[in-house]
Scaffold this active site. Structure first.
Site, mmCIF file in Angstrom:
data_model
loop_
_atom_site.group_PDB
_atom_site.id
_atom_site.type_symbol
_atom_site.label_atom_id
_atom_site.label_comp_id
_atom_site.label_asym_id
_atom_site.label_seq_id
_atom_site.Cartn_x
_atom_site.Cartn_y
_atom_site.Cartn_z
ATOM 1 N N CYS A 59 0.131 2.685 -4.448
ATOM 2 C CA CYS A 59 -0.521 3.954 -4.749
ATOM 3 C C CYS A 59 0.415 5.103 -4.420
ATOM 4 O O CYS A 59 1.239 5.020 -3.514
ATOM 5 C CB CYS A 59 -1.805 4.099 -3.930
ATOM 6 S SG CYS A 59 -3.215 3.288 -4.665
ATOM 7 N N HIS B 273 0.854 -1.182 0.000
ATOM 8 C CA HIS B 273 0.000 0.000 0.000
ATOM 9 C C HIS B 273 0.892 1.235 0.000
ATOM 10 O O HIS B 273 2.035 1.192 0.478
ATOM 11 C CB HIS B 273 -0.888 0.035 1.247
ATOM 12 C CG HIS B 273 -2.047 -0.906 1.200
ATOM 13 N ND1 HIS B 273 -2.938 -0.953 0.152
ATOM 14 C CD2 HIS B 273 -2.495 -1.829 2.108
ATOM 15 C CE1 HIS B 273 -3.876 -1.854 0.400
ATOM 16 N NE2 HIS B 273 -3.617 -2.417 1.576
#
Length: 293
Positions: A169, A127
């Site tokens: 991301c 992430h």
């Protein structure tokens, strides 16, 4: 192709003079070398005559203490292991490390002797947010990945390519896409093989998405970026120069993938654009090492 979940969780958001061949752009310009034209001095390609390809580290994060599980990530990890092993890297895989463990792995890696290797490769799947990546237990600056290998922090990798691939991301923005219609150098002298290079030289970082944007992952098929990267590496690593190959990766992600989330209009039919930051000073090739076959 289509994909379902986006690669993030809601917990993620938290008077100048021009100088040629000189050190500065403002003030008194100082020559960087004092020998013949530097283009006649250096090789255009990185040395690949070492006995080993080098180490490839895969930092794979699927489970997190306070964040959503990254379903489909194991396919990325396993595909990368296969491709990098075929490329004759010494592949090491680390799953779901806490930040302290991750930092120690990088520190120990920088402390190893890489004098017999052509290069170093680090691939991380996790992430992320704007300039932030996540270990199992906490976030950390993306610079943590690189700082152990910059300048003289890792002497045996000086002058060798250090390649980083980041699947995460880089923000919360979506890319809606757009329809597509049909120096001069001074001739000063260089003391043989005694020269200074920038601390960031020979580093390449390829991010899965453009700054500020999300990165997409299919729960079954894996992430768009890692799958495209592995596909292009598998096809072309033996003969294609790295930056040319990475352009093909970007093209594959940009043209072949689009999100398919019809139940959520704000996430449907979105695109993704990988981003390459290169401080490489030579061409990167991966010729087959017959002694490793």
């Amino acid at each position: 192709m289509s994909s379902l979940p986006v690669e993030h969780s809601t917990a993620d958001y938290s008077d100048g003079t021009r100088a040629t061949n000189s050190i500065v752009e403002r003030g008194q310009a100082q020559p960087a070398h004092n020998s013949q034209n530097v283009y006649e001095t250096y090789e255009e390609e990185y040395d690949t005559s070492n006995p080993r390809r080098g180490i490839a580290i895969i930092l794979h994060h699927e489970q997190f203490e306070l964040m959503d599980r990254r379903e489909g990530s194991r396919r990325d990890r396993d595909t990368a292991i296969t491709v990098l092993t075929n490329m004759q890297f010494d592949v090491r895989v680390y799953d779901d490390l806490r930040y302290g463990e991750l930092h120690r792995v990088l520190e120990q890696l920088a402390g190893e002797d890489h004098s017999g290797s052509d290069c170093l490769l680090v691939m991380i799947m996790t992430h992320g947010d704007d300039d932030v990546l996540y270990a199992y237990d906490r976030g950390y600056s993306v610079d943590v990945l690189f700082e152990q290998f910059m300048g003289d922090a890792c002497p045996t990798l000086l002058g060798k390519p250090k390649l980083f691939f980041v699947q995460a991301c880089r923000g919360t923005e979506f890319d809606k896409g757009v329809k597509l219609g049909c120096a001069d150098l001074d001739t000063d002298n260089l003391t043989a093989h005694k020269y200074v290079i920038p601390t960031t030289a020979d580093l390449l970082v390829m991010y899965s998405s453009y700054k500020g944007h999300v990165s997409w992952r299919n729960t079954l098929g894996g992430s768009w970026f890692i799958q495209a990267l592995c596909a292009e590496l598998e096809i072309s690593w033996r003969h294609m120069e790295l930056l040319q190959l990475l352009t093909a990766v970007s093209r594959r992600v940009a043209y072949d993938y689009q999100s398919n989330v019809p139940q959520r209009e704000t996430m449907d039919a979105m695109k993704q654009m990988p981003s390459v930051v290169s401080m490489l000073t030579k061409l990167v090739y991966f010729p087959v090492k017959k002694e490793l076959q």
